[in-house]
Design a protein around this motif. Structure first.
Motif, PDB file in Angstrom:
ATOM      1  N   LYS A 101       1.616  -3.171  -9.253  1.00 58.79           N
ATOM      2  CA  LYS A 101       2.744  -2.495  -9.883  1.00 58.79           C
ATOM      3  C   LYS A 101       2.731  -1.064  -9.342  1.00 58.79           C
ATOM      4  N   PRO A 102       3.789  -0.644  -8.655  1.00 58.76           N
ATOM      5  CA  PRO A 102       3.795   0.679  -8.021  1.00 58.76           C
ATOM      6  C   PRO A 102       3.512   1.800  -9.029  1.00 58.76           C
ATOM      7  N   TYR A 103       2.674   2.733  -8.606  1.00 60.32           N
ATOM      8  CA  TYR A 103       2.410   3.911  -9.430  1.00 60.32           C
ATOM      9  C   TYR A 103       2.289   5.132  -8.534  1.00 60.32           C
ATOM     10  N   ALA A 104       2.701   6.258  -9.072  1.00 57.87           N
ATOM     11  CA  ALA A 104       2.685   7.511  -8.315  1.00 57.87           C
ATOM     12  C   ALA A 104       1.417   8.288  -8.638  1.00 57.87           C
ATOM     13  N   THR A 105       0.856   8.929  -7.619  1.00 58.22           N
ATOM     14  CA  THR A 105      -0.345   9.737  -7.780  1.00 58.22           C
ATOM     15  C   THR A 105      -0.382  10.787  -6.676  1.00 58.22           C
ATOM     16  N   ASP A 106      -1.124  11.862  -6.916  1.00 56.97           N
ATOM     17  CA  ASP A 106      -1.244  12.869  -5.864  1.00 56.97           C
ATOM     18  C   ASP A 106      -2.542  12.714  -5.073  1.00 56.97           C
ATOM     19  N   VAL A 107      -3.420  11.816  -5.515  1.00 57.47           N
ATOM     20  CA  VAL A 107      -4.667  11.553  -4.795  1.00 57.47           C
ATOM     21  C   VAL A 107      -5.033  10.078  -4.991  1.00 57.47           C
ATOM     22  N   VAL A 108      -5.553   9.446  -3.944  1.00 55.53           N
ATOM     23  CA  VAL A 108      -6.027   8.065  -4.074  1.00 55.53           C
ATOM     24  C   VAL A 108      -7.527   8.018  -3.806  1.00 55.53           C
ATOM     25  N   ALA A 109      -8.202   7.134  -4.511  1.00 55.81           N
ATOM     26  CA  ALA A 109      -9.621   6.875  -4.282  1.00 55.81           C
ATOM     27  C   ALA A 109      -9.709   5.515  -3.614  1.00 55.81           C
ATOM     28  N   ILE A 110     -10.418   5.446  -2.500  1.00 49.50           N
ATOM     29  CA  ILE A 110     -10.506   4.198  -1.748  1.00 49.50           C
ATOM     30  C   ILE A 110     -11.980   3.897  -1.470  1.00 49.50           C
ATOM     31  N   THR A 111     -12.406   2.711  -1.869  1.00 50.09           N
ATOM     32  CA  THR A 111     -13.816   2.339  -1.771  1.00 50.09           C
ATOM     33  C   THR A 111     -14.125   1.693  -0.416  1.00 50.09           C
TER      34      THR A 111
END
Length: 101
Positions: free
Chosen positions: A44-54
């Protein structure tokens, strides 16, 4: 790496963390990203100013080139574990001592 963008257009970035041990935070200064997929699954699309990627994770994000013309700065920062970092195996050879002391 330099990516030319046109003002007003939206771009799909396919991110992949190829690191073995470290999670990364990724941010584009002055921009909001819309996350639309993770590990080849739509979310489900969500907006963010930073992403955490493992480690080993992939992520698809939409970025609108809606800032004034100029440079868009992108930064990625690895999570820094406190010493001793148990995620990183120690390689000890004769004559060396461990980091943990």
């Amino acid at each position: 790496y330099v990516l030319e963008v046109e003002s007003g257009k939206t771009y799909l970035l396919r991110l992949m963390n190829a690191a073995l041990f470290s999670e990364y935070y990724l941010k584009i200064a002055g921009h909001t990203m819309t996350v639309v997929a993770s590990d080849a699954n739509y979310v489900k699309p969500y907006a963010t100013d930073v992403v955490a990627i493992t480690p080993g994770e992939t992520m698809d994000v939409l970025v609108a080139a809606d800032a004034r013309p100029g440079r868009y700065y992108i930064a990625a920062l690895a999570i820094q574990a406190p010493e001793p970092d148990v995620q990183v195996p120690l390689t000890i050879t004769p004559g060396e001592t461990s980091r943990a002391g």
